[in-house]
Design a protein around this motif. Structure first.
Motif, PDB file in Angstrom:
ATOM      1  N   LEU A  71     -11.352   8.515  39.208  1.00 40.06           N
ATOM      2  CA  LEU A  71     -10.668   8.430  40.495  1.00 40.06           C
ATOM      3  C   LEU A  71      -9.167   8.336  40.291  1.00 40.06           C
ATOM      4  N   PHE A  72      -8.737   7.465  39.384  1.00 38.11           N
ATOM      5  CA  PHE A  72      -7.299   7.267  39.223  1.00 38.11           C
ATOM      6  C   PHE A  72      -6.626   8.435  38.516  1.00 38.11           C
ATOM      7  N   GLN A  73      -7.357   9.141  37.682  1.00 42.02           N
ATOM      8  CA  GLN A  73      -6.802  10.366  37.121  1.00 42.02           C
ATOM      9  C   GLN A  73      -6.564  11.390  38.232  1.00 42.02           C
ATOM     10  N   LEU A  74      -7.518  11.484  39.165  1.00 45.31           N
ATOM     11  CA  LEU A  74      -7.333  12.365  40.326  1.00 45.31           C
ATOM     12  C   LEU A  74      -6.151  11.926  41.178  1.00 45.31           C
ATOM     13  N   LEU A  75      -6.018  10.614  41.395  1.00 41.05           N
ATOM     14  CA  LEU A  75      -4.917  10.117  42.217  1.00 41.05           C
ATOM     15  C   LEU A  75      -3.568  10.397  41.565  1.00 41.05           C
ATOM     16  N   ILE A  76      -3.503  10.351  40.241  1.00 37.27           N
ATOM     17  CA  ILE A  76      -2.255  10.700  39.558  1.00 37.27           C
ATOM     18  C   ILE A  76      -1.917  12.159  39.816  1.00 37.27           C
ATOM     19  N   GLU A  77      -2.919  13.038  39.738  1.00 39.48           N
ATOM     20  CA  GLU A  77      -2.659  14.455  40.023  1.00 39.48           C
ATOM     21  C   GLU A  77      -2.192  14.648  41.465  1.00 39.48           C
ATOM     22  N   LEU A  78      -2.822  13.952  42.398  1.00 39.82           N
ATOM     23  CA  LEU A  78      -2.407  14.052  43.797  1.00 39.82           C
ATOM     24  C   LEU A  78      -1.014  13.474  43.997  1.00 39.82           C
ATOM     25  N   ALA A  79      -0.702  12.372  43.305  1.00 39.18           N
ATOM     26  CA  ALA A  79       0.621  11.757  43.444  1.00 39.18           C
ATOM     27  C   ALA A  79       1.715  12.658  42.892  1.00 39.18           C
ATOM     28  N   GLU A  80       1.397  13.475  41.903  1.00 36.84           N
ATOM     29  CA  GLU A  80       2.368  14.460  41.433  1.00 36.84           C
ATOM     30  C   GLU A  80       2.704  15.434  42.557  1.00 36.84           C
ATOM     31  N   ALA A  81       1.705  15.764  43.373  1.00 40.00           N
ATOM     32  CA  ALA A  81       1.927  16.664  44.505  1.00 40.00           C
ATOM     33  C   ALA A  81       2.675  15.961  45.631  1.00 40.00           C
ATOM     34  N   LEU A 239       0.189   2.070  40.414  1.00 38.19           N
ATOM     35  CA  LEU A 239       0.453   2.646  39.103  1.00 38.19           C
ATOM     36  C   LEU A 239       0.189   4.149  39.102  1.00 38.19           C
ATOM     37  N   ALA A 240      -0.860   4.576  39.802  1.00 36.78           N
ATOM     38  CA  ALA A 240      -1.128   6.006  39.923  1.00 36.78           C
ATOM     39  C   ALA A 240       0.001   6.706  40.673  1.00 36.78           C
TER      40      ALA A 240
END
Length: 408
Positions: A71-81, A239-240
């Motif tokens: 989940l948090f790996q996905l949220l990091i990708e979304l936060a980059e966007a 953090l994400a």
């Protein structure tokens, strides 16, 4: 199907590829939303329709069965966007986690069905004004077998986009702390986009009012049943956000350097992208972003252990996992905050004065990172870590803020 299937993880690349086209679509409009303070109603609708809010729901109930780390790996990708959208979903994923930790029941399964259908949950926890620390003015009043909610909350992140709101309140009769799950569409619920921070400006934070909002008995949950690692989970969302901002900085500085035509006479090459000193700045940024993301994902691991231990009938393993979750996310907060704030400044060392153009909005990275890093001040976290390492003092699991109870 077993009585209580758990979300133990899935193939990450398959999961992420479901959403990466959406992330790219979201990223394409981020600068425009930032400049206009345009709330991301449409991007959040895209995510709802794609099932993003249900990635932690077990596969057996129609979700993706992702682990907490995934989940948090996905949220990091979304936060980059768009880092604002991740913070907007903070309350949603926390409530999903709470229901994942709830005992099996038809009520819990009904929530899983709502998440799979696309329902999102907002946040209503913090009160401001003349509120002493530990005091809760928002009240749940008994009305026969049901209840009525009245109160006001600030920092209501994501509530303006939500179908439901997770509201921290107290019973009016006995003072017991509860979570009230409010239908956000009720006429007694109103939200204002009056968050006045200089960063994270499109998170839908602001004031929420609750006036005579009816609640069924199932919509009032005793606070002591809340999942134990909630504070670590909330911190991990931030953090994400920070790690995703770092990835966006790396992306943007590489693009700016790669496409820059102008050079300085005192430089070390006849192109900006070929200048070894500029390459060094970008390389240092990339390394710092790598460390920030790695620390974030490492600190997510004990939360998954705590979730699994919750249903393993091993009280000591669960206790230790919850301690690890709090301590490790605190450690990550201390270092990730500093790393990402550094890269959001250092990106300008690779650019000329044109890098500060309002049209580029590259300053948003620092403003957003500084805002996210100002939550739950890390100076206290460093002390909590030290007290655990030196003295073995177990961290607290619930944080509060308010006016001092001491008087002059």
């Amino acid at each position: 199907m077993s009585q209580n299937p758990l979300s133990v993880g899935t193939d990450y690349e398959t999961l992420a590829n479901r959403f990466r086209p959406l992330f790219r679509q979201i990223a394409a409009g981020t600068v425009e939303r930032e400049q206009a303070r345009d709330l991301p109603f449409e991007p959040i609708r895209w995510l709802k329709e794609a099932g993003f809010g249900a990635v932690r729901v077990p596969v057996e109930f129609g979700g993706a069965g992702a682990s907490i780390s995934q989940l948090f790996q996905l949220l990091i990708e979304l936060a980059e966007a768009d880092s604002n959208i991740v913070q907007s979903l903070r309350g949603h994923f926390a409530f999903v986690e709470d229901r994942l930790n709830a005992p099996p029941s038809p009520a819990r399964d009904a929530w899983f069905a709502r998440f799979v259908a696309g329902d999102l949950v907002g946040n209503g926890w913090t009160e401001i004004g003349a509120v002493k620390i530990g005091e809760i003015i928002t009240k749940v009043r008994p009305e026969g077998e049901n209840f009525v909610l009245n109160g006001a909350k600030y920092y209501s992140t994501g509530s303006i986009f939500a179908d439901w709101v997770d509201v921290y309140a107290q019973h009016s009769d006995n003072g017991a702390d509860v979570i009230a799950i409010v239908d956000a569409r009720h006429s007694g619920v109103s939200h204002s986009d009056d968050w006045d921070g200089f960063g994270q400006r499109t998170t839908g934070s602001g004031t929420s009012l609750y006036v005579e909002v009816p609640l069924s008995a199932e919509q009032v949950i005793p606070f002591e049943t809340r999942f134990k690692y909630q504070t670590a989970f909330y911190q991990l969302v931030l953090l994400a956000v920070l790690a995703g901002i770092g990835r966006a900085v790396e992306r943007d500085v590489a693009h700016e350097v790669r496409t820059r035509k102008r050079v300085f006479s005192q430089g070390s090459a006849d192109t900006t992208h070929g200048d070894p000193q500029i390459q060094q700045v970008v390389g240092q940024i990339s390394a710092q972003v790598y460390a920030a993301e790695a620390a974030t994902l490492r600190s997510a691991e004990p939360l998954q252990r705590a979730y699994l231990a919750r249903f393993a009938n091993d009280a000591e393993a669960e206790r230790q996992a919850n301690i690890d979750a709090e301590i490790e996310t605190s450690k990550a907060q201390v270092v990730v905050s500093e790393l990402v704030l550094r890269v959001t400044t250092d990106l300008f060392n690779a650019l000329g004065a044109s890098g500060v153009s309002i049209n580029k909005s590259l300053d948003r990275h620092w403003r957003n990172a500084r805002t996210a890093a100002s939550h739950n001040p890390w100076i206290f976290k460093a002390r909590i870590i030290g007290d655990w390492v030196v003295n073995g003092i177990e961290p607290k699991y619930v944080w509060q803020i308010g006016n001092s109870v001491k008087t002059d």
